[in-house]
Scaffold this motif. Structure first.
Motif, mmCIF file in Angstrom:
data_model
loop_
_atom_site.group_PDB
_atom_site.id
_atom_site.type_symbol
_atom_site.label_atom_id
_atom_site.label_comp_id
_atom_site.label_asym_id
_atom_site.label_seq_id
_atom_site.Cartn_x
_atom_site.Cartn_y
_atom_site.Cartn_z
ATOM 1 N N ARG A 287 0.763 -1.041 0.116
ATOM 2 C CA ARG A 287 0.030 0.019 0.054
ATOM 3 C C ARG A 287 0.956 1.213 -0.103
ATOM 4 O O ARG A 287 0.618 2.238 -0.468
ATOM 5 C CB ARG A 287 -0.862 0.023 1.138
ATOM 6 N N ARG A 288 2.082 1.380 0.404
ATOM 7 C CA ARG A 288 2.767 2.340 0.421
ATOM 8 C C ARG A 288 3.697 2.661 -0.635
ATOM 9 O O ARG A 288 3.602 3.946 -1.194
ATOM 10 C CB ARG A 288 3.980 2.082 1.746
ATOM 11 N N SER A 289 4.287 1.736 -1.038
ATOM 12 C CA SER A 289 5.122 1.840 -2.411
ATOM 13 C C SER A 289 4.200 1.749 -3.773
ATOM 14 O O SER A 289 4.621 2.392 -4.740
ATOM 15 C CB SER A 289 6.256 0.846 -2.410
ATOM 16 N N GLY A 290 3.225 0.992 -3.724
ATOM 17 C CA GLY A 290 2.296 0.810 -4.826
ATOM 18 C C GLY A 290 2.777 -0.494 -5.634
ATOM 19 O O GLY A 290 2.582 -0.669 -6.702
ATOM 20 N N ARG A 291 4.168 -0.752 -5.198
ATOM 21 C CA ARG A 291 4.627 -1.936 -6.165
ATOM 22 C C ARG A 291 3.943 -3.294 -5.645
ATOM 23 O O ARG A 291 3.452 -3.508 -4.583
ATOM 24 C CB ARG A 291 6.038 -2.109 -5.804
ATOM 25 N N SER A 292 4.123 -4.350 -6.529
ATOM 26 C CA SER A 292 3.279 -5.315 -6.303
ATOM 27 C C SER A 292 4.090 -6.576 -6.807
ATOM 28 O O SER A 292 5.001 -6.551 -7.553
ATOM 29 C CB SER A 292 1.864 -5.205 -7.016
ATOM 30 N N LEU A 293 3.515 -7.892 -6.322
ATOM 31 C CA LEU A 293 4.086 -9.322 -6.595
ATOM 32 C C LEU A 293 2.891 -10.059 -7.481
ATOM 33 O O LEU A 293 1.805 -10.072 -6.667
ATOM 34 C CB LEU A 293 4.628 -9.931 -5.487
ATOM 35 N N PHE A 294 3.352 -10.614 -8.410
ATOM 36 C CA PHE A 294 2.265 -11.727 -8.954
ATOM 37 C C PHE A 294 2.923 -13.000 -8.723
ATOM 38 O O PHE A 294 4.130 -13.361 -9.341
ATOM 39 C CB PHE A 294 2.216 -11.693 -10.450
ATOM 40 N N TYR A 295 2.333 -14.100 -7.948
ATOM 41 C CA TYR A 295 2.825 -15.049 -7.565
ATOM 42 C C TYR A 295 2.036 -16.404 -7.991
ATOM 43 O O TYR A 295 1.028 -16.374 -7.856
ATOM 44 C CB TYR A 295 3.049 -15.466 -6.085
ATOM 45 N N ALA A 296 2.718 -17.255 -8.939
ATOM 46 C CA ALA A 296 1.928 -18.299 -9.300
ATOM 47 C C ALA A 296 3.023 -19.732 -9.688
ATOM 48 O O ALA A 296 3.369 -19.666 -10.689
ATOM 49 C CB ALA A 296 1.115 -18.091 -10.767
ATOM 50 N N PRO A 297 3.227 -20.179 -8.593
ATOM 51 C CA PRO A 297 4.465 -21.318 -8.711
ATOM 52 C C PRO A 297 3.586 -22.463 -9.682
ATOM 53 O O PRO A 297 4.382 -23.460 -10.018
ATOM 54 C CB PRO A 297 4.605 -21.794 -7.491
ATOM 55 N N GLY A 298 2.254 -22.709 -9.814
ATOM 56 C CA GLY A 298 1.832 -23.382 -10.749
ATOM 57 C C GLY A 298 0.913 -23.002 -11.751
ATOM 58 O O GLY A 298 0.115 -22.300 -11.522
ATOM 59 N N LEU A 299 1.174 -23.193 -12.900
ATOM 60 C CA LEU A 299 0.180 -22.308 -14.084
ATOM 61 C C LEU A 299 0.351 -23.179 -15.631
ATOM 62 O O LEU A 299 1.581 -23.311 -15.798
ATOM 63 C CB LEU A 299 1.225 -20.894 -14.233
ATOM 64 N N GLN B 50 1.438 -8.250 -16.622
ATOM 65 C CA GLN B 50 2.069 -6.967 -16.667
ATOM 66 C C GLN B 50 1.992 -5.919 -15.751
ATOM 67 O O GLN B 50 2.597 -4.866 -15.516
ATOM 68 C CB GLN B 50 1.345 -6.523 -18.188
ATOM 69 N N ALA B 51 0.851 -6.087 -15.046
ATOM 70 C CA ALA B 51 0.427 -4.956 -13.889
ATOM 71 C C ALA B 51 1.440 -5.158 -12.610
ATOM 72 O O ALA B 51 1.368 -4.360 -12.021
ATOM 73 C CB ALA B 51 -0.967 -5.125 -13.586
ATOM 74 N N ALA B 52 2.228 -6.093 -12.584
ATOM 75 C CA ALA B 52 3.033 -6.425 -11.283
ATOM 76 C C ALA B 52 4.271 -5.791 -11.620
ATOM 77 O O ALA B 52 4.962 -5.457 -12.566
ATOM 78 C CB ALA B 52 3.005 -7.852 -11.022
ATOM 79 N N SER B 53 4.965 -5.242 -10.300
ATOM 80 C CA SER B 53 6.367 -5.131 -10.474
ATOM 81 C C SER B 53 7.520 -6.182 -10.427
ATOM 82 O O SER B 53 8.497 -6.134 -11.071
ATOM 83 C CB SER B 53 6.762 -4.245 -9.091
ATOM 84 N N CYS B 54 6.941 -7.551 -9.947
ATOM 85 C CA CYS B 54 7.645 -8.547 -9.991
ATOM 86 C C CYS B 54 6.934 -9.810 -10.015
ATOM 87 O O CYS B 54 5.845 -9.768 -9.512
ATOM 88 C CB CYS B 54 8.522 -8.711 -8.889
ATOM 89 N N VAL B 55 7.181 -10.850 -11.174
ATOM 90 C CA VAL B 55 6.437 -11.801 -11.293
ATOM 91 C C VAL B 55 7.518 -13.177 -11.163
ATOM 92 O O VAL B 55 8.411 -13.186 -11.451
ATOM 93 C CB VAL B 55 6.069 -12.044 -12.786
ATOM 94 N N MET B 56 6.803 -13.957 -10.262
ATOM 95 C CA MET B 56 7.288 -15.058 -9.458
ATOM 96 C C MET B 56 6.418 -16.309 -9.955
ATOM 97 O O MET B 56 5.369 -16.529 -9.627
ATOM 98 C CB MET B 56 7.596 -14.892 -8.315
ATOM 99 N N VAL B 57 6.884 -16.878 -11.278
ATOM 100 C CA VAL B 57 6.009 -18.042 -11.755
ATOM 101 C C VAL B 57 6.570 -19.364 -12.212
ATOM 102 O O VAL B 57 7.784 -19.415 -11.783
ATOM 103 C CB VAL B 57 5.636 -17.252 -13.263
#
Length: 310
Positions: A192-204, A216-223
């Motif tokens: 909430r403070r930085s506005g940065r975000s993680l998308f996490y999907a270890p199974g996809l 695309q909307a995330a700052s970091c994707v871990m997939v």
């Protein structure tokens, strides 16, 4: 937001205890430049004091003993773990709940599908009620509803969103061959403070327009980084199932099915990290051509103990 990788391997970890494949044997005997990996799980925090576990692998006890951030700090008995969130009901993502049985009641966040599977096909939750107990928080991702916003007490600085994604239910689930919304989810977590975000999907199992937009909307994707190729397991003599049959999208695509490399190449801006690496995947070899190919694409490979701050 602080992100701590507890385990970066797929089911069985690396080297797998009963596997003598080129990579596992090579790692054991020093012929392959590769780090050992426990089974996939991460922890996230908004303040470094209170943490949520994202999946609870069978290696969780070892992982907690290896990470000072997650060890007791106050009083005789204490844990900084405020909650556990499950992406699915797979053994390698849920069996670690048993390692938490000596602690306080587990604040468990999961979908109705996962909750049902862990009460029936893999009845961990009834067993835990005889120990610490479980306080379920059901994420309303089911039926026609594929997204849900929610909050976690103790981590007020983070905004959470659960997203239904393509995948496979575990073999003991009635949904194994009849997929249901909520069998598999990804998480979008925003600071909430930085506005940065993680998308996490270890199974996809696939990246369609919805998944691509979330990434695309995330700052970091871990997939999902399970497999390099579709037929990796049969080709190595390690099993008969393909990546698709196991609910994973390999890095390399084939006709009619673009791979994870193509999906990540379409992203402009996010940090790109692969997690949940199977012991058969040649990207484990840090000196190998596949790892060099990932570097050219700007893609990292998660490792146990990796820390990211957003």
């Amino acid at each position: 937001m602080k992100i701590l990788v507890l385990g970066s391997g797929a089911g069985g970890g690396f080297p797998q205890w009963n596997c003598n494949c080129t990579l596992c044997a090579g790692q054991r005997h020093g012929r392959v430049q590769a780090r050992p990996r426990t089974q996939s799980s991460i922890a996230v925090s908004d303040d470094g004091e209170h943490w949520a576990l994202l999946n609870a692998s069978p290696d969780l006890g070892h992982q907690l003993r290896s990470q000072p951030q997650l060890q007791p700090r106050h009083g005789t008995r204490h844990t900084p773990i405020a909650a556990v969130l499950l992406m699915d009901a797979q053994i390698d993502h849920a069996a670690g709940l048993l390692s938490l049985r000596e602690g306080p009641p587990i604040e468990l966040y999961c979908t109705p599908c996962v909750f049902d599977d862990l009460n029936t096909g893999l009845p961990l939750l009834p067993a835990l009620q005889h120990y610490c107990g479980v306080r379920p928080h059901l994420l309303p991702v089911a039926g026609s509803r594929s997204e849900a916003d929610f909050e976690i007490d103790g981590l007020p600085g983070l905004r959470w969103q659960a997203l239904a994604i393509p995948g496979k239910a575990p073999p003991y689930s009635p949904h194994r061959h009849a997929p249901a919304v909520g069998d598999n989810i990804a998480l979008h977590i925003e600071d909430r403070r930085s506005g940065r975000s993680l998308f996490y999907a270890p199974g996809l199992a696939a990246v369609g327009p919805r998944e691509q937009a979330w990434m695309q909307a995330a700052s970091c994707v871990m997939v999902d980084g399970t497999f390099w190729t579709e037929d990796e397991m049969p080709h190595a003599g390690l099993g008969a199932k393909t990546a698709a049959e196991m609910g994973h999208l390999p890095q390399c695509g084939q006709a009619g099915r673009p791979g994870m490399l193509q999906a990540l190449d379409r992203l402009d801006g996010p940090r790109k990290v692969l997690i949940h690496i199977n012991n058969s995947n040649p990207i484990l070899d840090e000196a190998g051509p596949e790892r060099q190919a990932l570097a050219r694409h700007g893609i990292e490979v998660a490792f146990d103990g990796m820390e990211i701050e957003l």
